[in-house]
Scaffold this motif. Structure first.
Motif, PDB file in Angstrom:
ATOM      1  N   CYS A  67       0.836  -1.197   0.000  1.00  0.00           N
ATOM      2  CA  CYS A  67       0.000   0.000   0.000  1.00  0.00           C
ATOM      3  C   CYS A  67       0.872   1.248   0.000  1.00  0.00           C
ATOM      4  O   CYS A  67       1.945   1.278   0.610  1.00  0.00           O
ATOM      5  CB  CYS A  67      -0.911   0.015   1.222  1.00  0.00           C
ATOM      6  N   GLN A  68       0.397   2.300  -0.679  1.00  0.00           N
ATOM      7  CA  GLN A  68       1.132   3.560  -0.740  1.00  0.00           C
ATOM      8  C   GLN A  68       0.202   4.708  -0.369  1.00  0.00           C
ATOM      9  O   GLN A  68      -0.888   4.840  -0.931  1.00  0.00           O
ATOM     10  CB  GLN A  68       1.721   3.784  -2.131  1.00  0.00           C
ATOM     11  N   PHE A  69       0.664   5.525   0.582  1.00  0.00           N
ATOM     12  CA  PHE A  69      -0.119   6.648   1.080  1.00  0.00           C
ATOM     13  C   PHE A  69       0.660   7.930   0.811  1.00  0.00           C
ATOM     14  O   PHE A  69       1.728   8.155   1.374  1.00  0.00           O
ATOM     15  CB  PHE A  69      -0.384   6.495   2.580  1.00  0.00           C
ATOM     16  N   GLY A  70       0.116   8.777  -0.078  1.00  0.00           N
ATOM     17  CA  GLY A  70       0.801  10.008  -0.452  1.00  0.00           C
ATOM     18  C   GLY A  70       0.678  11.083   0.614  1.00  0.00           C
ATOM     19  O   GLY A  70      -0.226  11.071   1.448  1.00  0.00           O
ATOM     20  N   TYR A  71       1.594  12.033   0.574  1.00  0.00           N
ATOM     21  CA  TYR A  71       1.606  13.156   1.525  1.00  0.00           C
ATOM     22  C   TYR A  71       0.524  14.163   1.162  1.00  0.00           C
ATOM     23  O   TYR A  71       0.346  14.469  -0.020  1.00  0.00           O
ATOM     24  CB  TYR A  71       2.970  13.824   1.472  1.00  0.00           C
ATOM     25  N   PRO A  72      -0.246  14.645   2.153  1.00  0.00           N
ATOM     26  CA  PRO A  72      -0.166  14.344   3.586  1.00  0.00           C
ATOM     27  C   PRO A  72      -1.230  13.311   3.989  1.00  0.00           C
ATOM     28  O   PRO A  72      -2.418  13.615   4.051  1.00  0.00           O
ATOM     29  CB  PRO A  72      -0.474  15.701   4.213  1.00  0.00           C
ATOM     30  N   SER A  73      -0.803  12.107   4.273  1.00  0.00           N
ATOM     31  CA  SER A  73      -1.701  11.051   4.757  1.00  0.00           C
ATOM     32  C   SER A  73      -1.439  10.790   6.234  1.00  0.00           C
ATOM     33  O   SER A  73      -0.425  11.223   6.788  1.00  0.00           O
ATOM     34  CB  SER A  73      -1.490   9.758   3.966  1.00  0.00           C
ATOM     35  N   SER A  74      -2.361  10.064   6.851  1.00  0.00           N
ATOM     36  CA  SER A  74      -2.140   9.649   8.236  1.00  0.00           C
ATOM     37  C   SER A  74      -2.936   8.385   8.517  1.00  0.00           C
ATOM     38  O   SER A  74      -4.010   8.166   7.950  1.00  0.00           O
ATOM     39  CB  SER A  74      -2.549  10.745   9.227  1.00  0.00           C
ATOM     40  N   ILE A  75      -2.367   7.561   9.380  1.00  0.00           N
ATOM     41  CA  ILE A  75      -3.054   6.406   9.927  1.00  0.00           C
ATOM     42  C   ILE A  75      -3.001   6.545  11.441  1.00  0.00           C
ATOM     43  O   ILE A  75      -1.908   6.708  12.007  1.00  0.00           O
ATOM     44  CB  ILE A  75      -2.407   5.093   9.461  1.00  0.00           C
ATOM     45  N   ALA A  76      -4.143   6.520  12.091  1.00  0.00           N
ATOM     46  CA  ALA A  76      -4.174   6.808  13.525  1.00  0.00           C
ATOM     47  C   ALA A  76      -5.084   5.835  14.256  1.00  0.00           C
ATOM     48  O   ALA A  76      -6.150   5.462  13.765  1.00  0.00           O
ATOM     49  CB  ALA A  76      -4.640   8.247  13.763  1.00  0.00           C
ATOM     50  N   LEU A  77      -4.632   5.443  15.445  1.00  0.00           N
ATOM     51  CA  LEU A  77      -5.407   4.570  16.331  1.00  0.00           C
ATOM     52  C   LEU A  77      -5.548   5.262  17.676  1.00  0.00           C
ATOM     53  O   LEU A  77      -4.561   5.693  18.269  1.00  0.00           O
ATOM     54  CB  LEU A  77      -4.705   3.218  16.496  1.00  0.00           C
ATOM     55  N   TYR A  78      -6.793   5.366  18.135  1.00  0.00           N
ATOM     56  CA  TYR A  78      -7.077   5.946  19.454  1.00  0.00           C
ATOM     57  C   TYR A  78      -7.763   4.882  20.299  1.00  0.00           C
ATOM     58  O   TYR A  78      -8.873   4.451  19.991  1.00  0.00           O
ATOM     59  CB  TYR A  78      -7.985   7.175  19.316  1.00  0.00           C
ATOM     60  N   LYS A  79      -7.088   4.439  21.359  1.00  0.00           N
ATOM     61  CA  LYS A  79      -7.672   3.419  22.234  1.00  0.00           C
ATOM     62  C   LYS A  79      -8.521   4.081  23.310  1.00  0.00           C
ATOM     63  O   LYS A  79      -8.042   4.926  24.072  1.00  0.00           O
ATOM     64  CB  LYS A  79      -6.588   2.567  22.891  1.00  0.00           C
TER      65      LYS A  79
END
Length: 419
Positions: free
Chosen positions: A292-304
């Motif tokens: 997988c490729q995520f171009g700028y500005p991307s983000s992957i975030a996890l909030y527990k």
């Protein structure tokens, strides 16, 4: 003496008329030219004023910090002359800020959409921040640490795994500083806002059809797509000011075309081969399969969530590329710490922030922050071991602007122009 009257030839009269017409046309041309030049000067002055007002409005946006969940809207007369007006709309968009500006001078208008990121704080000038938990960092194989390293008091040492030692003589290509017992604070409410939307989705028990194609300007209100149950994005093209919310699972196929949208659900999975610019925020787990490729500005975030009694997971499979930010957050006192895994061949250009445990086999060109490293062998697990990993701050541009998640005064920059 006889007076003789000279006769003027008829041709002379014709010549006079022609000359008069030519002179008249020349004068008219000069008058028209002067008029056109005056209009051009007026247009240039108007364009210059519009541009200056737009730049002033952008400066205002750079100083603002809009709250999560509620757009900040302003109508201004920048210079108090009553001849122009400026409208600014700002909001949190994933882990970045988004703004839309419209300036009016007379009957002329100019508008601009932009994403805003923030330069990293001066205290985060290294390649690694490993929180103080009274454990030494062990480096094995071809592990490279380039840049300042913030480490526990126990420091760093070379070690062996499966009879492999450390390949280099220098442990850290930079200065070694002491870390604190917790990672630098981030604004967790920025993420919590999106997690709360999932609960609203469950309560509404309503699903919107996912369009095959949709494009929404950041000058317009958010296009909200709700899914009660699984939302599958396959062959879909979504771009702009679009938020997809599910109360269970979002599946993103490799053929989906996503650009600058936000996804939020308890679980999100990106199928192998996905390529796009997207922000994905989850509460349970998020997985990006290989390639997988995520171009700028991307983000992957996890909030527990504090009330969750299981260990959520954030996993980037092999040979992925992410430009932007990876954030895995949980309370430092939480019994079930977050688990983050970055597989071999995967590269992050930007920031990796991982509360809890980080299994790291890839490369970060930027800054990595974590509580603990884990190394998982075939039959053994080591705490705070790095094997064949690369953390390199020198390969991140000094002008890089990342997410606006860190607390304290922001040094904001425009990171992308959007429609």
């Amino acid at each position: 003496m006889t007076n003789e009257h000279r006769r003027i030839p008829a041709s002379s009269l014709m010549i006079t008329v022609v000359l008069s017409l030519v002179i008249g046309l020349i004068c008219a041309a000069f008058i028209r030219l002067a008029y056109v030049q005056a209009l051009e000067r007026t247009d240039a002055d108007m364009e210059d004023k519009l541009s200056r007002n737009l730049e002033s409005a952008i400066d205002i946006v750079m100083e603002d910090d809009p709250p999560a969940g509620q757009p900040l809207q302003k109508s201004l007369d920048l210079f108090g002359q009553g001849s122009d007006s400026t409208y600014i709309r700002e909001e949190k968009w994933g882990v970045y800020d988004a703004a839309y500006i419209r300036v009016v001078v007379g009957r002329r208008m100019k508008q601009k959409g932009l994403f805003v990121g923030s330069l990293l704080p001066d205290t985060l000038d290294g390649c690694l921040y490993l929180a103080e938990h009274r454990e030494v960092l062990s480096v094995v194989g071809n592990t490279l640490l380039t840049g300042n390293a913030y480490l526990p008091k126990a420091g760093v040492r070379p070690a062996y795994v499966n009879q492999r030692g450390y390949a280099y003589t220098t442990l850290v290509n930079g200065n070694i500083e002491r870390s604190a017992g917790r990672l630098p604070a981030i604004d967790s409410q920025l993420l919590r806002h999106y997690i709360d939307l999932q609960a609203e989705d469950t309560a509404m028990k309503r699903s919107d059809p996912v369009p095959d194609t949709a494009m929404q300007s950041f000058g317009d209100t958010i296009q909200l797509i709700r899914a009660h149950g699984v939302a599958e994005l396959s062959g879909t093209s979504l771009s702009g000011h679009i938020l997809v919310v599910s109360d269970s699972l979002i599946l993103v196929d490799g053929n989906a075309r996503l650009d600058n949208i936000v996804l939020t659900a308890p679980v999100i999975r990106f199928r192998s081969g996905f390529s796009g610019r997207v922000q994905a925020i989850v509460s349970d787990s998020i997985i990006a399969e290989s390639g997988c490729q995520f171009g700028y500005p991307s983000s992957i975030a996890l909030y527990k969530k504090k009330e969750s009694s299981f260990q959520p997971r954030l996993i980037l499979g092999e040979n992925c590329l992410l430009n932007g930010a990876v954030v895995a957050f949980c309370d430092s006192a939480d019994k079930y710490q977050v688990y983050t895994e970055i597989d071999a061949g995967t590269q992050i250009r930007g920031i990796l922030y991982a509360n809890g445990y980080l299994v790291f086999k890839g490369t970060v060109k930027g800054l990595t922050l974590t509580d603990y490293f884990l190394y998982k062998g075939s039959s053994i697990v080591f705490d705070n071991f790095l094997v064949d990993a690369e953390l390199n701050r020198s390969k991140l541009d000094t002008s890089f602007a990342g997410p606006v998640v860190f607390t304290g005064r922001k040094r904001n920059r425009v990171i992308q122009w959007v429609r």
